[in-house]
Scaffold this motif. Sequence first.
Motif, PDB file in Angstrom:
ATOM      1  N   ASP A 291       2.491  -3.847   0.725  1.00 57.35           N
ATOM      2  CA  ASP A 291       3.289  -3.107  -0.338  1.00 57.35           C
ATOM      3  C   ASP A 291       2.125  -2.762  -1.476  1.00 57.35           C
ATOM      4  O   ASP A 291       2.498  -1.902  -2.137  1.00 57.35           O
ATOM      5  CB  ASP A 291       4.122  -4.044  -0.907  1.00 57.35           C
ATOM      6  CG  ASP A 291       5.199  -4.566   0.143  1.00 57.35           C
ATOM      7  OD1 ASP A 291       5.702  -3.768   0.889  1.00 57.35           O
ATOM      8  OD2 ASP A 291       5.623  -5.708   0.365  1.00 57.35           O
TER       9      ASP A 291
ATOM     10  N   THR B 146       5.288  -4.277  -8.566  1.00 59.03           N
ATOM     11  CA  THR B 146       6.344  -4.258  -7.584  1.00 59.03           C
ATOM     12  C   THR B 146       7.754  -4.129  -8.095  1.00 59.03           C
ATOM     13  O   THR B 146       8.744  -3.577  -7.281  1.00 59.03           O
ATOM     14  CB  THR B 146       6.204  -5.580  -6.645  1.00 59.03           C
ATOM     15  OG1 THR B 146       6.325  -6.639  -7.604  1.00 59.03           O
ATOM     16  CG2 THR B 146       4.783  -5.480  -5.983  1.00 59.03           C
TER      17      THR B 146
ATOM     18  N   ARG C  69      10.135  -1.449  -6.546  1.00 60.83           N
ATOM     19  CA  ARG C  69      11.385  -1.565  -5.530  1.00 60.83           C
ATOM     20  C   ARG C  69      12.399  -0.650  -5.974  1.00 60.83           C
ATOM     21  O   ARG C  69      13.409  -0.817  -5.313  1.00 60.83           O
ATOM     22  CB  ARG C  69      11.706  -2.978  -5.864  1.00 60.83           C
ATOM     23  CG  ARG C  69      10.770  -3.977  -4.937  1.00 60.83           C
ATOM     24  CD  ARG C  69      11.081  -5.398  -4.929  1.00 60.83           C
ATOM     25  NE  ARG C  69      10.221  -6.386  -4.441  1.00 60.83           N
ATOM     26  CZ  ARG C  69      10.072  -6.733  -3.274  1.00 60.83           C
ATOM     27  NH1 ARG C  69      10.738  -5.975  -2.532  1.00 60.83           N
ATOM     28  NH2 ARG C  69       8.992  -7.217  -2.672  1.00 60.83           N
TER      29      ARG C  69
ATOM     30  N   PHE D  48       9.935   1.997  -0.446  1.00 65.05           N
ATOM     31  CA  PHE D  48       9.373   0.737  -0.623  1.00 65.05           C
ATOM     32  C   PHE D  48      10.188  -0.305   0.239  1.00 65.05           C
ATOM     33  O   PHE D  48      11.313  -0.393   0.133  1.00 65.05           O
ATOM     34  CB  PHE D  48       9.278   0.423  -2.038  1.00 65.05           C
ATOM     35  CG  PHE D  48       8.494  -1.010  -2.334  1.00 65.05           C
ATOM     36  CD1 PHE D  48       7.208  -1.037  -2.504  1.00 65.05           C
ATOM     37  CD2 PHE D  48       9.199  -2.079  -2.576  1.00 65.05           C
ATOM     38  CE1 PHE D  48       6.565  -2.148  -2.678  1.00 65.05           C
ATOM     39  CE2 PHE D  48       8.589  -3.353  -2.510  1.00 65.05           C
ATOM     40  CZ  PHE D  48       7.452  -3.398  -2.643  1.00 65.05           C
ATOM     41  N   ALA D  49       9.482  -0.868   0.938  1.00 61.33           N
ATOM     42  CA  ALA D  49       9.929  -1.711   2.054  1.00 61.33           C
ATOM     43  C   ALA D  49      11.168  -1.328   2.675  1.00 61.33           C
ATOM     44  O   ALA D  49      10.706  -0.988   3.861  1.00 61.33           O
ATOM     45  CB  ALA D  49      10.566  -3.044   1.188  1.00 61.33           C
TER      46      ALA D  49
END
Length: 168
Positions: free
Chosen positions: A66, A136, A140, A145-146
């Motif tokens: 990340d 982050t 997010r 993202f992720a």
Amino acid sequence: RYAALSPGGGRGDVRVMAATVNIIVIEDHDDLRDITVEALCGLGYYARGIVCAEALDAALATAPADVLILDLSLPGEDGISLACRLRTSQPELGIIMVTARDQGYQRVIGYDSGADIYLTKPTSIEELDAAIHSLTRRLRRTPDFASGSGATIQPKIKALHDALLCAE
């Protein structure tokens, strides 16, 4: 030393979020890399260290990241070149440059090459943790993202984001 980071210390329980953040520290100085990785793991992050840019592709194939914490003076491909390459291929990746290069023009080059955050050495683990937390939190809210869903973006921000992507 980390009282401000503990539950009730003003930022809430950052360890809950930290545990979901995968970090790769790219630093050629062995002791500094090991200390940084150990400190980040102590704060609840999943952190790994590598010595050079050339090892990054293998590390990312093992597990995605990340956030990268990137030194600029690396053997082989330097941090500026690596940041440019990654910003193009993985725009959602968080890039924090941590370097001894402290001149204004060097910071501008760092940001222009793709850094989200530019810190100069020496930096404290508290400042690095705050930078990761801030980055982050913003990431997010962006698509890819992720989970890649982008579902947390507010409609107006998403429309602006999509318009900017179409304009590029």
